[in-house]
Design an enzyme around this catalytic site. Structure first.
Site, PDB file in Angstrom:
ATOM      1  N   CYS A  69     -12.699   4.460 -25.684  1.00 37.81           N
ATOM      2  CA  CYS A  69     -13.657   4.549 -27.061  1.00 37.81           C
ATOM      3  C   CYS A  69     -13.941   5.980 -27.431  1.00 37.81           C
ATOM      4  O   CYS A  69     -14.095   6.737 -28.482  1.00 37.81           O
ATOM      5  CB  CYS A  69     -13.966   4.331 -27.858  1.00 37.81           C
ATOM      6  SG  CYS A  69     -15.396   3.252 -27.401  1.00 37.81           S
ATOM      7  N   HIS A  70     -14.521   6.289 -25.976  1.00 40.67           N
ATOM      8  CA  HIS A  70     -14.959   7.368 -25.667  1.00 40.67           C
ATOM      9  C   HIS A  70     -14.357   8.456 -24.679  1.00 40.67           C
ATOM     10  O   HIS A  70     -14.467   8.584 -23.076  1.00 40.67           O
ATOM     11  CB  HIS A  70     -16.326   7.313 -25.267  1.00 40.67           C
ATOM     12  CG  HIS A  70     -17.282   8.281 -26.123  1.00 40.67           C
ATOM     13  ND1 HIS A  70     -17.741   9.172 -24.586  1.00 40.67           N
ATOM     14  CD2 HIS A  70     -18.173   9.390 -26.190  1.00 40.67           C
ATOM     15  CE1 HIS A  70     -18.844  10.122 -24.965  1.00 40.67           C
ATOM     16  NE2 HIS A  70     -18.923  10.066 -26.169  1.00 40.67           N
ATOM     17  N   PHE A  71     -13.831   8.925 -24.833  1.00 42.84           N
ATOM     18  CA  PHE A  71     -12.394   9.468 -25.680  1.00 42.84           C
ATOM     19  C   PHE A  71     -11.428   9.394 -25.603  1.00 42.84           C
ATOM     20  O   PHE A  71     -11.003   9.435 -24.417  1.00 42.84           O
ATOM     21  CB  PHE A  71     -12.804  11.026 -26.082  1.00 42.84           C
ATOM     22  CG  PHE A  71     -14.084  11.672 -26.326  1.00 42.84           C
ATOM     23  CD1 PHE A  71     -14.521  11.811 -28.184  1.00 42.84           C
ATOM     24  CD2 PHE A  71     -14.979  12.516 -25.477  1.00 42.84           C
ATOM     25  CE1 PHE A  71     -15.957  12.285 -27.897  1.00 42.84           C
ATOM     26  CE2 PHE A  71     -15.867  13.054 -24.901  1.00 42.84           C
ATOM     27  CZ  PHE A  71     -16.458  12.799 -26.272  1.00 42.84           C
ATOM     28  N   VAL A  76     -14.877   9.590 -20.943  1.00 41.87           N
ATOM     29  CA  VAL A  76     -16.250   9.252 -20.351  1.00 41.87           C
ATOM     30  C   VAL A  76     -17.279   9.042 -20.788  1.00 41.87           C
ATOM     31  O   VAL A  76     -17.155   8.371 -22.369  1.00 41.87           O
ATOM     32  CB  VAL A  76     -16.243  11.176 -20.535  1.00 41.87           C
ATOM     33  CG1 VAL A  76     -16.629  11.649 -21.427  1.00 41.87           C
ATOM     34  CG2 VAL A  76     -18.046  11.705 -19.653  1.00 41.87           C
TER      35      VAL A  76
END
Length: 171
Positions: A69-71, A76
């Site tokens: 979810c990041h990203f 990361v």
């Protein structure tokens, strides 16, 4: 439980459930917010200040929850999770020395990010040096910390503060 100088993942998860040091002691967060897999060293006289040292590790795998979810398309580890791990470890130190209450992050003086944790990394290492412990009406630890990925320092924090509270209702 008798103080040890290292803790396994199972023991850290027992801390999250209140089973490691007792139900009224400080607790680590549970998965997925527990940001290390093991504590490899903890003592109350090490570090550059001679007041305590904690070393912990997180095994990096591409399937860790935050990479999804990041990203999207640019995975990361969020920097705030590394910072939170430093607070988690500082709070664990207070519980480990027998301080009563539940830990809460109280702030930090300075944070620097000079790199990132990608899914291709293998190991994150945290080093926390306790610089001050207050054990009066206010129970608090102050620490300096760094985070390394595959042996290279990428985060540094000064004057991390964690307090222990017997009641958090009015916090």
């Amino acid at each position: 439980m008798t103080r040890q100088n290292a803790y396994s993942r199972d023991q850290l998860l027992a801390s999250a459930r209140g089973e490691l040091f007792g139900p009224n002691s400080g607790r680590l967060p549970n998965d997925p917010m527990l940001m290390f897999d093991r504590i490899t060293e903890i003592n109350d006289n090490g570090g550059s200040h001679g007041k305590g040292l904690i070393r912990a590790e997180l095994d990096i795998r591409p399937d860790l929850w935050f990479f999804n979810c990041h990203f999207i398309g640019d995975p990361v580890m969020p920097g705030c999770l590394g910072l939170d791990a430093m607070w988690q470890l500082t709070g664990f130190f207070l519980t480990w020395i027998g301080a009563p209450g539940r830990g809460r992050a109280l702030g930090c003086g300075e944070v620097k990010f000079t790199g990132q944790v990608l899914p291709t990394a293998t190991l994150v290492t945290y080093e926390i040096e306790i610089s001050r412990v207050i054990n009066r009406k206010l129970v608090m630890a102050q620490s300096d910390a760094r985070m390394l990925v595959d042996g290279r320092e990428i985060y540094a924090a000064k004057d991390l503060r964690v307090g222990m509270f017997t009641s958090t209702e009015n916090f």
